[in-house]
Design an enzyme around this catalytic site. Structure first.
Site, PDB file in Angstrom:
ATOM      1  N   LYS A 133       5.689   9.562  16.397  1.00 39.11           N
ATOM      2  CA  LYS A 133       4.796   8.589  15.769  1.00 39.11           C
ATOM      3  C   LYS A 133       4.718   7.309  16.589  1.00 39.11           C
ATOM      4  O   LYS A 133       3.653   6.701  16.723  1.00 39.11           O
ATOM      5  CB  LYS A 133       5.261   8.282  14.342  1.00 39.11           C
ATOM      6  N   ALA A 173       0.818  -1.212   0.000  1.00 33.56           N
ATOM      7  CA  ALA A 173       0.000   0.000   0.000  1.00 33.56           C
ATOM      8  C   ALA A 173       0.855   1.268   0.000  1.00 33.56           C
ATOM      9  O   ALA A 173       0.687   2.157  -0.841  1.00 33.56           O
ATOM     10  CB  ALA A 173      -0.948  -0.020   1.194  1.00 33.56           C
ATOM     11  N   ASN A 212      -2.227   1.140  18.810  1.00 33.14           N
ATOM     12  CA  ASN A 212      -2.300  -0.076  18.011  1.00 33.14           C
ATOM     13  C   ASN A 212      -2.663  -1.303  18.842  1.00 33.14           C
ATOM     14  O   ASN A 212      -3.640  -1.991  18.533  1.00 33.14           O
ATOM     15  CB  ASN A 212      -0.995  -0.292  17.246  1.00 33.14           C
ATOM     16  N   ASN A 250       1.730   4.550  17.968  1.00 32.94           N
ATOM     17  CA  ASN A 250       1.778   3.155  17.552  1.00 32.94           C
ATOM     18  C   ASN A 250       1.901   2.190  18.723  1.00 32.94           C
ATOM     19  O   ASN A 250       1.288   1.126  18.742  1.00 32.94           O
ATOM     20  CB  ASN A 250       2.966   2.933  16.596  1.00 32.94           C
ATOM     21  N   GLU A 269       2.395  -6.778  13.700  1.00 39.13           N
ATOM     22  CA  GLU A 269       3.705  -6.156  13.887  1.00 39.13           C
ATOM     23  C   GLU A 269       3.818  -5.654  15.326  1.00 39.13           C
ATOM     24  O   GLU A 269       3.642  -4.475  15.619  1.00 39.13           O
ATOM     25  CB  GLU A 269       3.885  -5.009  12.895  1.00 39.13           C
ATOM     26  N   GLY A 293       4.367   1.375  -0.252  1.00 40.20           N
ATOM     27  CA  GLY A 293       5.415   1.270  -1.262  1.00 40.20           C
ATOM     28  C   GLY A 293       4.907   1.520  -2.663  1.00 40.20           C
ATOM     29  O   GLY A 293       5.558   2.189  -3.478  1.00 40.20           O
ATOM     30  N   SER A 317      -3.578   0.084  12.092  1.00 39.63           N
ATOM     31  CA  SER A 317      -3.036  -0.975  11.240  1.00 39.63           C
ATOM     32  C   SER A 317      -3.079  -2.329  11.943  1.00 39.63           C
ATOM     33  O   SER A 317      -3.350  -3.361  11.313  1.00 39.63           O
ATOM     34  CB  SER A 317      -1.608  -0.639  10.831  1.00 39.63           C
TER      35      SER A 317
END
Length: 343
Positions: free
Chosen positions: A203, A10, A211, A207, A284, A12, A272
């Protein structure tokens, strides 16, 4: 200028299309149905009301493209570690590697005044990326656009066009300036940082807290940031992270409350990690949370809130078979870190 996007998903794919339109010689590393669609129909990008289609050379084999001026890594951290050896054909004597990833990067302590050149086991076990890629090649990058793959070969840009860049050694190099110019010419919005780690932490704050909390509760970002319970939990995790960053000399340009309020304004966004849970994709966790826990131990900061949330999201990932751990290394880190009750 030759740039290979290693991981044309997405983000890249979005970067690849935009750079090619600015005249950059772009190539893509992709795989599966996405690669097949790119071969047949090109890479299609929806940006607002505009539909862009780009015929970009794409392959699953880096040997097809050879040494590059820049390699932009658009993989998740565990995928990048797995792919380090495969990247070697793209690396010439002067190739720069741009780590366009979320979380704590494997090169974080390279040239840093504190704990210089310490290796992070949670994101680079066996020092694979440190030794194969080399921290001297790296340009740090923070990614702010939201994009998604609608179908193989088709990417939708949701919002945002900002990227942060900086040399780990805090210099303004020629290669950094050229990369900035290429992104600016492509109508993306690059910003140079004297120390890219400052932006990585801003950031990372979101995350590491939003997340996993959203993945565990299935709540969207606006709810996590405004519900009294999850907001308080997020804040406490972020304060622990700030204590770590303070000991590492990080300059936090916003305070915790402002950072959480900013997230709330994004609206009903699925993080995400929540998207990965719902689509049953690997999570992740280590670059976003485990690495912060590891850094807390390195600098002597207790992280009971981070420890507790990390334990829960790791267990959820294991139960759902969505947690791709590195061999042995992550378990070693977890064993070394005190539990929340012992802190």
């Amino acid at each position: 200028m030759k740039i290979c996007i290693y991981g044309a998903g997405a983000i890249g794919g979005y970067v690849g299309v935009m750079l090619q339109r600015a005249g950059v010689d772009v190539s893509l590393i992709a795989r599966g149905a996405h690669l097949e669609a790119i071969h047949k129909h090109g890479l299609t990008l929806h940006v607002g009301d505009e539909v862009l289609n780009a015929k970009i050379p794409a392959s699953k084999d880096p040997r097809d493209f050879g040494p590059q001026d820049y390699v932009i890594i658009g993989l998740k951290s565990y995928q990048a570690w797995e792919s380090a050896y495969d990247m070697e054909p793209l690396l010439g004597p002067n190739t720069a590697v741009v780590t366009a990833q979320n979380g704590v990067p494997w090169w974080y302590f390279y040239g840093l005044d504190h704990h210089t050149n310490h290796r992070l086991k949670s994101v680079d076990p066996d020092n694979r990326q440190w030794e194969v890629i080399g921290p001297e090649r790296v340009i740090g990058c923070t990614v702010y656009p939201a994009t998604e793959i609608e179908s193989p070969g088709v990417i939708k840009h949701v919002y945002g066009d900002q990227f942060g860049f900086g040399e780990p050694n805090r210099t303004k190099s020629e290669r950094l300036t050229k990369l900035y110019d290429a992104f600016a010419a492509s109508k993306m919005k690059p910003r140079l940082f004297d120390d890219i780690r400052d932006d990585i932490w801003v950031k990372l704050w979101g995350n590491l807290s939003f997340n996993p909390i959203s993945a565990l509760t299935h709540a969207t970002l606006d709810i996590v940031a405004t519900d009294p319970g999850t907001r308080a939990l997020s804040k406490n995790m972020m304060l622990e992270a700030k204590a770590i960053g303070d000991r590492l000399g990080v300059n936090f340009r916003v305070d915790v409350e402002r950072r959480i309020d900013g997230a709330a304004k994004v609206g009903p966004h699925r993080t995400s990690m929540l998207q990965d849970v719902q689509k049953e994709r690997p999570l992740e966790i280590d670059a976003l949370v485990t690495a912060v826990q590891e850094m807390g131990q390195i600098v002597g900061v207790a992280t009971p809130y981070i420890d507790a949330v990390l334990a829960l999201v790791q267990q959820m990932g294991r139960v759902k078979d969505l947690y791709p751990t590195f061999p042995d290394a992550v378990d070693d880190v977890a064993e070394e870190v005190p539990t929340a009750l012992a802190s």
